[in-house]
Design a protein around this motif. Structure first.
Motif, PDB file in Angstrom:
ATOM      1  N   ASP A  68      49.715  56.395  39.612  1.00 49.90           N
ATOM      2  CA  ASP A  68      50.000  57.626  40.184  1.00 49.90           C
ATOM      3  C   ASP A  68      50.687  57.547  41.531  1.00 49.90           C
ATOM      4  OD1 ASP A  68      49.888  60.433  40.908  1.00 49.90           O
ATOM      5  OD2 ASP A  68      47.872  60.602  40.690  1.00 49.90           O
ATOM      6  N   ASN A  71      48.417  59.199  44.334  1.00 53.22           N
ATOM      7  CA  ASN A  71      47.174  58.894  44.539  1.00 53.22           C
ATOM      8  C   ASN A  71      47.318  58.307  45.815  1.00 53.22           C
ATOM      9  OD1 ASN A  71      44.981  57.273  44.761  1.00 53.22           O
ATOM     10  ND2 ASN A  71      44.524  57.298  42.760  1.00 53.22           N
ATOM     11  N   HIS A 219      41.900  63.664  38.217  1.00 54.86           N
ATOM     12  CA  HIS A 219      41.510  62.976  39.441  1.00 54.86           C
ATOM     13  C   HIS A 219      41.721  64.222  40.521  1.00 54.86           C
ATOM     14  CE1 HIS A 219      40.161  59.161  38.352  1.00 54.86           C
ATOM     15  NE2 HIS A 219      41.164  59.299  37.282  1.00 54.86           N
ATOM     16  N   THR A 245      36.274  60.066  43.040  1.00 54.64           N
ATOM     17  CA  THR A 245      37.447  59.800  43.987  1.00 54.64           C
ATOM     18  C   THR A 245      37.329  60.767  45.166  1.00 54.64           C
ATOM     19  OG1 THR A 245      38.706  61.320  43.128  1.00 54.64           O
ATOM     20  CG2 THR A 245      39.032  59.225  42.124  1.00 54.64           C
ATOM     21  N   ARG A 247      39.438  62.876  46.269  1.00 47.66           N
ATOM     22  CA  ARG A 247      40.198  64.250  45.742  1.00 47.66           C
ATOM     23  C   ARG A 247      39.405  65.111  45.127  1.00 47.66           C
ATOM     24  NH1 ARG A 247      46.090  63.264  43.499  1.00 47.66           N
ATOM     25  NH2 ARG A 247      45.165  61.566  42.143  1.00 47.66           N
TER      26      ARG A 247
END
Length: 337
Positions: A68, A71, A219, A245, A247
């Protein structure tokens, strides 16, 4: 485009001497080297890497496959790897699978067709590594950047179970007994964070309540927001929440702000990765630190040993470098009540 021969004609030396000078060989005197470099700059000489690759059998290019691009942890590792490799004369070719298995296979095929010198991979699925294993079997050095239990491949990663257990133990030490977990990685074969969470609770004699474990389906901040609402609307809600995570944790913090829930007075929130913006949150976020620079340094060193043929541990046997994360404690966690 200027060639080595053009520089040789201008300087009155052989093509071989020009080549040696441009590579920084000590076999060329300082005065001659300076003269050659001066003419190379004047002619705007650019090395022909394709021609060099025929001689050295190296493209001086390493691939990096992310899951990703958005990310922040992965992009931080990508930046650190690019810096480490550039210092050694290598270029980094970046690709992303976007969580799609077919995209991952296409990216790996592209890396192989371009005959890169090596590849770093964040795999989509830690139990489905056939394409990655085929690439390694072809002779191309491959280093995985996730999955500490993977056999037969070089791996450089952190002990995610250890990090999750550390965070849960810290919350338990603060007096929390109802601890929620927001984790979406189980679908991709990564159970390390939930295993660490369970380990810490069982060590403390706390029964694991399945209602306190929520899979947000991704996520993103929005998915963390929704998962936090699901947890705090329970009849017996958690007093602390561990997110897989940062996020997700940021979404959890936002839900609390929008719904009048005090952090950490009413509920403690713990993130994972310690990305740059964690400290800048409205309530600075406690988090498990992902040591991106250490990961990049270790991974770059390992792949360069493979590419350049330097002996590593185990006479070429797959290496497994597992780093232990630490906690970054901030204002989002506090004592129960």
């Amino acid at each position: 485009m200027a060639t080595l021969k053009d520089i040789a004609l201008r300087t009155g030396v052989s093509v071989n001497t020009v080549s040696l000078a441009l590579r920084g060989s000590p076999r060329v005197g300082e005065r001659t080297r300076e003269k050659i470099l001066e003419f190379a700059r004047a002619l705007d000489y650019t090395p022909n890497h394709a021609a060099q690759a025929l001689v050295t059998r190296r493209n001086m290019t390493v691939g990096l496959l992310l899951t990703d691009m958005t990310n922040p942890v992965l992009t931080q590792v990508a930046q650190k790897l690019e810096i480490e490799l550039k210092a050694k004369g290598y270029v980094t070719l970046l690709a992303a699978s976007n969580g799609d298995g077919e995209e991952q296979e296409r990216a790996l095929a592209t890396f192989r067709s371009r005959q890169l010198d090596g590849v770093f991979v964040y795999p989509n699925h830690r139990r489905e590594l056939d394409g990655i294993r085929r690439l390694a079997a072809s002779g191309m050095p491959v280093v995985l950047l996730a999955g500490k239990e993977v056999e037969g491949l070089d791996v450089v990663t952190i002990d995610e179970q250890h990090g999750s257990a550390l965070a849960a133990r810290h919350l338990i030490a603060l007096g929390h007994r109802r601890i929620g977990l927001i984790d979406s990685d189980r679908a991709t074969g990564n159970s390390e964070k939930i295993d660490g969470y369970r380990q810490a609770l069982l060590e403390a004699g706390i029964e694991v309540d399945p209602a306190l474990i929520v899979g947000p389906g991704g996520h993103s901040v929005a998915q963390g927001y929704g998962a936090m609402g699901q947890l705090l609307r329970l009849a017996d809600p958690p007093t602390a929440v561990l997110s897989s995570t940062d996020r997700i944790a940021m979404g959890a913090l936002r839900w609390c702000e929008d719904n009048g829930v005090d952090v950490p007075g009413d509920v403690s929130v713990f993130g994972y990765d310690n990305v740059e913006y964690a400290e800048a949150a409205s309530t600075p976020l406690s988090s498990v630190d992902y040591p991106a620079e250490e990961i990049a340094r270790a991974a770059a060193g390992l792949i360069l040993r493979r590419i350049e043929g330097e002996p590593g541990e185990g006479d070429g046997a797959p290496e497994r470098i597992i780093l232990k994360p630490e906690l970054a404690l901030r204002a989002s966690t506090g004592a129960r009540g």
